[in-house]
Design a protein around this motif. Sequence first.
Motif, PDB file in Angstrom:
ATOM      1  N   LEU A  15     -32.795  -4.239 -22.378  1.00 27.64           N
ATOM      2  CA  LEU A  15     -33.000  -3.469 -23.660  1.00 27.64           C
ATOM      3  C   LEU A  15     -33.973  -4.368 -24.393  1.00 27.64           C
ATOM      4  O   LEU A  15     -33.845  -5.612 -24.543  1.00 27.64           O
ATOM      5  CB  LEU A  15     -31.724  -3.258 -24.327  1.00 27.64           C
ATOM      6  CG  LEU A  15     -31.836  -3.004 -25.930  1.00 27.64           C
ATOM      7  CD1 LEU A  15     -31.874  -1.562 -25.678  1.00 27.64           C
ATOM      8  CD2 LEU A  15     -30.438  -3.190 -26.291  1.00 27.64           C
ATOM      9  N   ASP A  17     -35.240  -5.184 -28.292  1.00 29.92           N
ATOM     10  CA  ASP A  17     -34.813  -5.022 -29.566  1.00 29.92           C
ATOM     11  C   ASP A  17     -35.708  -5.472 -30.580  1.00 29.92           C
ATOM     12  O   ASP A  17     -35.285  -6.575 -31.413  1.00 29.92           O
ATOM     13  CB  ASP A  17     -33.564  -5.749 -29.731  1.00 29.92           C
ATOM     14  CG  ASP A  17     -32.852  -5.449 -30.940  1.00 29.92           C
ATOM     15  OD1 ASP A  17     -33.162  -4.271 -31.646  1.00 29.92           O
ATOM     16  OD2 ASP A  17     -31.914  -6.111 -31.606  1.00 29.92           O
ATOM     17  N   GLN A  20     -34.826  -5.693 -34.205  1.00 29.02           N
ATOM     18  CA  GLN A  20     -33.706  -6.452 -34.357  1.00 29.02           C
ATOM     19  C   GLN A  20     -32.471  -5.422 -35.010  1.00 29.02           C
ATOM     20  O   GLN A  20     -31.279  -5.986 -35.639  1.00 29.02           O
ATOM     21  CB  GLN A  20     -33.653  -7.466 -35.490  1.00 29.02           C
ATOM     22  CG  GLN A  20     -34.548  -8.470 -34.660  1.00 29.02           C
ATOM     23  CD  GLN A  20     -34.949  -9.430 -35.876  1.00 29.02           C
ATOM     24  OE1 GLN A  20     -34.939  -9.517 -37.118  1.00 29.02           O
ATOM     25  NE2 GLN A  20     -35.290 -11.054 -35.102  1.00 29.02           N
ATOM     26  N   GLU A  21     -32.528  -4.198 -34.573  1.00 33.75           N
ATOM     27  CA  GLU A  21     -31.637  -3.106 -35.136  1.00 33.75           C
ATOM     28  C   GLU A  21     -30.169  -3.168 -34.334  1.00 33.75           C
ATOM     29  O   GLU A  21     -29.090  -3.365 -34.931  1.00 33.75           O
ATOM     30  CB  GLU A  21     -32.250  -1.683 -34.946  1.00 33.75           C
ATOM     31  CG  GLU A  21     -31.501  -0.723 -35.368  1.00 33.75           C
ATOM     32  CD  GLU A  21     -31.817   0.890 -35.295  1.00 33.75           C
ATOM     33  OE1 GLU A  21     -30.987   1.580 -35.490  1.00 33.75           O
ATOM     34  OE2 GLU A  21     -32.997   1.108 -34.950  1.00 33.75           O
ATOM     35  N   VAL A  22     -30.427  -3.254 -33.038  1.00 34.91           N
ATOM     36  CA  VAL A  22     -29.396  -3.356 -31.980  1.00 34.91           C
ATOM     37  C   VAL A  22     -28.369  -4.826 -32.423  1.00 34.91           C
ATOM     38  O   VAL A  22     -27.347  -4.629 -32.607  1.00 34.91           O
ATOM     39  CB  VAL A  22     -29.530  -3.186 -30.487  1.00 34.91           C
ATOM     40  CG1 VAL A  22     -28.464  -3.247 -29.904  1.00 34.91           C
ATOM     41  CG2 VAL A  22     -30.375  -1.826 -30.582  1.00 34.91           C
ATOM     42  N   SER A  23     -29.275  -5.899 -32.479  1.00 35.11           N
ATOM     43  CA  SER A  23     -28.458  -6.801 -32.750  1.00 35.11           C
ATOM     44  C   SER A  23     -27.956  -7.156 -34.083  1.00 35.11           C
ATOM     45  O   SER A  23     -26.729  -7.795 -34.173  1.00 35.11           O
ATOM     46  CB  SER A  23     -29.511  -8.224 -32.135  1.00 35.11           C
ATOM     47  OG  SER A  23     -30.567  -7.987 -33.097  1.00 35.11           O
ATOM     48  N   ARG A  24     -28.435  -6.405 -34.847  1.00 32.02           N
ATOM     49  CA  ARG A  24     -27.807  -6.394 -36.048  1.00 32.02           C
ATOM     50  C   ARG A  24     -26.624  -5.603 -36.268  1.00 32.02           C
ATOM     51  O   ARG A  24     -25.468  -6.052 -36.924  1.00 32.02           O
ATOM     52  CB  ARG A  24     -28.982  -6.053 -37.418  1.00 32.02           C
ATOM     53  CG  ARG A  24     -28.278  -5.911 -38.492  1.00 32.02           C
ATOM     54  CD  ARG A  24     -29.616  -5.633 -39.836  1.00 32.02           C
ATOM     55  NE  ARG A  24     -30.539  -6.586 -39.731  1.00 32.02           N
ATOM     56  CZ  ARG A  24     -31.871  -6.324 -39.403  1.00 32.02           C
ATOM     57  NH1 ARG A  24     -32.125  -5.113 -38.781  1.00 32.02           N
ATOM     58  NH2 ARG A  24     -32.513  -7.269 -39.603  1.00 32.02           N
ATOM     59  N   LYS A  25     -26.593  -4.486 -35.780  1.00 32.38           N
ATOM     60  CA  LYS A  25     -25.595  -3.499 -35.772  1.00 32.38           C
ATOM     61  C   LYS A  25     -24.291  -4.214 -34.812  1.00 32.38           C
ATOM     62  O   LYS A  25     -22.983  -4.036 -34.988  1.00 32.38           O
ATOM     63  CB  LYS A  25     -25.892  -2.238 -34.999  1.00 32.38           C
ATOM     64  CG  LYS A  25     -26.489  -1.417 -36.152  1.00 32.38           C
ATOM     65  CD  LYS A  25     -27.098   0.060 -35.461  1.00 32.38           C
ATOM     66  CE  LYS A  25     -27.648   0.650 -36.583  1.00 32.38           C
ATOM     67  NZ  LYS A  25     -28.105   2.148 -35.971  1.00 32.38           N
ATOM     68  N   TYR A  26     -24.525  -4.995 -33.758  1.00 36.33           N
ATOM     69  CA  TYR A  26     -23.475  -5.615 -33.037  1.00 36.33           C
ATOM     70  C   TYR A  26     -23.181  -6.710 -33.760  1.00 36.33           C
ATOM     71  O   TYR A  26     -22.399  -7.476 -32.997  1.00 36.33           O
ATOM     72  CB  TYR A  26     -24.190  -5.741 -31.699  1.00 36.33           C
ATOM     73  CG  TYR A  26     -23.940  -4.342 -30.843  1.00 36.33           C
ATOM     74  CD1 TYR A  26     -22.624  -4.345 -29.884  1.00 36.33           C
ATOM     75  CD2 TYR A  26     -24.839  -3.467 -30.659  1.00 36.33           C
ATOM     76  CE1 TYR A  26     -22.577  -3.149 -29.344  1.00 36.33           C
ATOM     77  CE2 TYR A  26     -24.659  -2.432 -29.964  1.00 36.33           C
ATOM     78  CZ  TYR A  26     -23.500  -2.242 -29.244  1.00 36.33           C
ATOM     79  OH  TYR A  26     -23.183  -0.984 -28.455  1.00 36.33           O
ATOM     80  N   TYR A  52     -15.946  -8.219 -26.378  1.00 34.95           N
ATOM     81  CA  TYR A  52     -17.155  -8.826 -26.397  1.00 34.95           C
ATOM     82  C   TYR A  52     -17.117 -10.459 -26.587  1.00 34.95           C
ATOM     83  O   TYR A  52     -15.968 -10.914 -26.740  1.00 34.95           O
ATOM     84  CB  TYR A  52     -17.822  -8.204 -27.757  1.00 34.95           C
ATOM     85  CG  TYR A  52     -17.036  -8.636 -28.954  1.00 34.95           C
ATOM     86  CD1 TYR A  52     -17.229  -9.479 -29.616  1.00 34.95           C
ATOM     87  CD2 TYR A  52     -15.912  -7.382 -29.235  1.00 34.95           C
ATOM     88  CE1 TYR A  52     -16.574 -10.024 -31.057  1.00 34.95           C
ATOM     89  CE2 TYR A  52     -15.166  -7.867 -30.539  1.00 34.95           C
ATOM     90  CZ  TYR A  52     -15.343  -8.907 -31.214  1.00 34.95           C
ATOM     91  OH  TYR A  52     -14.600  -9.156 -32.473  1.00 34.95           O
TER      92      TYR A  52
END
Length: 104
Positions: A15, A17, A20-26, A52
């Motif tokens: 993936l 990113d 940085q949308e995914v790392s921000r959401k997680y 996690y």
Amino acid sequence: METSPSARKINYPLLSDRTQEVSRKYGVLNEKEGFAYRGAFIIDPDGNIQAYLVNPQPVGRNINEILRIIQGLQYNRRTGLGVPANWKPGERGIPVGWNYVGKY
């Protein structure tokens, strides 16, 4: 994979990113420094996060523990039993629930 010869050898999906949308959401993005912490998220077939692990920047992930967690979750789905600390596939599970706390 486009820029790294060693990454081209990987035979599983990766993936990217860049936004940085995914790392921000997680919740693994270090906004100040602009990098994501090393995170592993185990998501069940129903789309729920079951586990996690987020490591600090200088510490890598332990794939053996990640696999053990996945195997323990699969064992639980098959049998209804939990797995104790240091459990390994092939070992017996334990009953789950407040009535069993401290007995194993």
